[in-house]
Write a protein that holds these residues in place. Structure first.
Motif, mmCIF file in Angstrom:
data_model
loop_
_atom_site.group_PDB
_atom_site.id
_atom_site.type_symbol
_atom_site.label_atom_id
_atom_site.label_comp_id
_atom_site.label_asym_id
_atom_site.label_seq_id
_atom_site.Cartn_x
_atom_site.Cartn_y
_atom_site.Cartn_z
ATOM 1 N N ILE A 189 0.057 1.313 1.956
ATOM 2 C CA ILE A 189 -0.705 0.236 1.262
ATOM 3 C C ILE A 189 -0.234 0.210 -0.208
ATOM 4 C CG2 ILE A 189 -2.978 -0.340 0.388
ATOM 5 C CD1 ILE A 189 -4.203 1.279 2.755
ATOM 6 N N GLU A 190 0.256 -0.857 -0.559
ATOM 7 C CA GLU A 190 0.743 -1.012 -1.926
ATOM 8 C C GLU A 190 0.036 -2.308 -2.558
ATOM 9 O OE1 GLU A 190 5.058 -1.574 -4.348
ATOM 10 O OE2 GLU A 190 4.971 -1.459 -2.156
ATOM 11 N N LEU A 191 -0.369 -1.996 -3.948
ATOM 12 C CA LEU A 191 -1.133 -3.004 -4.552
ATOM 13 C C LEU A 191 0.097 -3.604 -5.414
ATOM 14 C CD1 LEU A 191 -3.459 -4.641 -5.656
ATOM 15 C CD2 LEU A 191 -3.801 -2.919 -7.445
ATOM 16 N N LEU A 192 0.295 -4.905 -5.059
ATOM 17 C CA LEU A 192 1.453 -5.394 -5.651
ATOM 18 C C LEU A 192 0.983 -6.227 -6.991
ATOM 19 C CD1 LEU A 192 3.123 -6.970 -2.748
ATOM 20 C CD2 LEU A 192 3.916 -4.868 -4.027
ATOM 21 N N HIS A 193 -0.262 -6.854 -7.055
ATOM 22 C CA HIS A 193 -0.858 -7.669 -8.058
ATOM 23 C C HIS A 193 -2.263 -7.818 -7.976
ATOM 24 C CE1 HIS A 193 -0.509 -10.616 -11.461
ATOM 25 N NE2 HIS A 193 -1.284 -11.607 -10.780
ATOM 26 N N LYS A 194 -2.972 -7.875 -8.975
ATOM 27 C CA LYS A 194 -4.253 -8.567 -9.134
ATOM 28 C C LYS A 194 -4.621 -9.761 -10.087
ATOM 29 C CE LYS A 194 -7.570 -5.342 -9.673
ATOM 30 N NZ LYS A 194 -8.357 -4.254 -10.121
ATOM 31 N N GLU A 195 -5.110 -10.586 -9.323
ATOM 32 C CA GLU A 195 -5.237 -11.841 -9.971
ATOM 33 C C GLU A 195 -6.727 -12.594 -10.083
ATOM 34 O OE1 GLU A 195 -3.573 -15.390 -12.049
ATOM 35 O OE2 GLU A 195 -2.580 -13.405 -11.234
ATOM 36 N N PRO A 196 -7.190 -12.930 -11.101
ATOM 37 C CA PRO A 196 -8.691 -13.470 -11.002
ATOM 38 C C PRO A 196 -8.942 -14.468 -10.363
ATOM 39 C CG PRO A 196 -7.719 -13.051 -13.478
ATOM 40 C CD PRO A 196 -6.634 -12.913 -12.251
#
Length: 326
Positions: A189-196
């Protein structure tokens, strides 16, 4: 349905590029592309894209884009979350067969330990989000549907709430769940990006985003998460043929997460639980919610070698839940 705004498109492209080897861009299956905002960016950057779209309102423009290109884009009327339904007879769009879909894409099955044969990208609908993720998890463990072709990589936007649960740690009350254990064991599991949420539009008539509310965990973003099936998932006693039993062993373990492991083993009619736990170096008083994902796998593999433990203990639940997921 949530639709990514134009300024987000290049950010997503850079995320999909992360960790990719140099050379020609791979084939990308994009589900629910909508008006094709992200699709156009992927095409501009050299991806070959197969767009799986279920909404007829978006099909015409996507097909027009397809006709303007020289085979770089293929548009298919279908719903990614209606792949391989348990129905008899010919499928009618937007239901679609993974076998026909992969044949159309020219993707052939590879061994599980081989490289990723296909990348998939999309935004998971918020309606029944957990159910949709569970269904993918089932398919991955059973090597069915898209996973008949190997370790297909998912790059998906999911709610921050689900990402928080996906990556929870043992002992974290309420958010460390059976879903957590199975996902962490099965996927890298890899978090690539968080976007509002505000970066996304919607095709709802009222124009609202309908952001799901939650009080236990943060939910202010959509998270772009890469889920790559673990290459060594089936190197031990866990196999696609007994994976359903493993899934429901974990699910039953979390029916009472504060329950001691010894009590749970006794409920499965295992009379040598102390000896088993000593061999596995797991404290006999450990609560189910304090076990690491790897502990569950080691426990299951040890139980498979037990003369008393029988997979039939979970048979009815396995069959019923499989039907529900489909």
């Amino acid at each position: 349905r949530f639709i990514a705004c134009p300024q987000l498109a290049r950010t997503v492209w850079r995320c999909l590029q992360r960790g990719a080897p140099p050379g020609p861009q791979p084939l990308l299956l994009e589900f629910a592309p909508g008006p094709g905002i992200l699709t156009r960016t992927m095409l501009d950057e050299g991806f070959r894209v197969v767009a799986l779209e279920s909404d007829s309102d978006f099909l015409a423009d996507l097909q027009s884009l397809e006709n303007s290109l020289d085979g770089q884009l293929k548009v298919i009327h279908g719903d990614f979350f209606r792949l391989d339904p348990l129905t008899k007879g010919a499928l009618k769009p937007p239901a679609v067969s993974s076998e026909k879909l992969f044949e159309t894409m020219g993707v052939v099955a590879v061994p599980w330990r081989a490289d990723v044969p296909l990348k998939i990208f999309g935004i998971v609908p918020q309606q029944l989000e957990r159910n949709r993720l569970w269904r993918l998890l089932f398919a991955m463990y059973e090597c069915s549907s898209i996973y008949k072709y190997g370790r297909v990589e998912l790059n998906v936007f999911i709610s921050e709430k689900e990402y928080t649960i996906l990556t929870a740690k043992p002992g974290e009350s309420k958010i460390y769940q059976a879903f957590t254990v199975l996902a962490q064991l099965g996927y890298e599991i890899e978090l690539l990006h968080k976007e509002p949420w505000s970066s996304f539009a919607t095709n709802l008539k009222n124009g609202g985003l309908a952001v799901p509310k939650t009080v236990q965990v943060p939910n202010d973003h959509l998270c772009l998460v890469r889920l790559t099936p673990q290459q060594n998932l089936f190197t031990g006693g866990l196999k696609p043929s007994n994976a359903s039993t493993f899934i429901f062993m974990v699910k039953q373990s979390f029916a009472k997460p504060r329950c001691r492991l010894t009590d749970r083993l006794n409920s499965w009619s295992l009379d040598n639980s102390d000896t088993l736990l000593k061999a596995l170096e797991i404290p006999r008083n450990a609560a189910m919610r304090n076990l690491y994902p790897e502990d569950y796998k080691r426990l299951f593999e040890a139980l498979q070698n037990s003369d008393i433990f029988a997979e039939t203990l979970f048979h009815d639940e396995v069959m019923a839940s499989t039907r529900i997921m489909n």
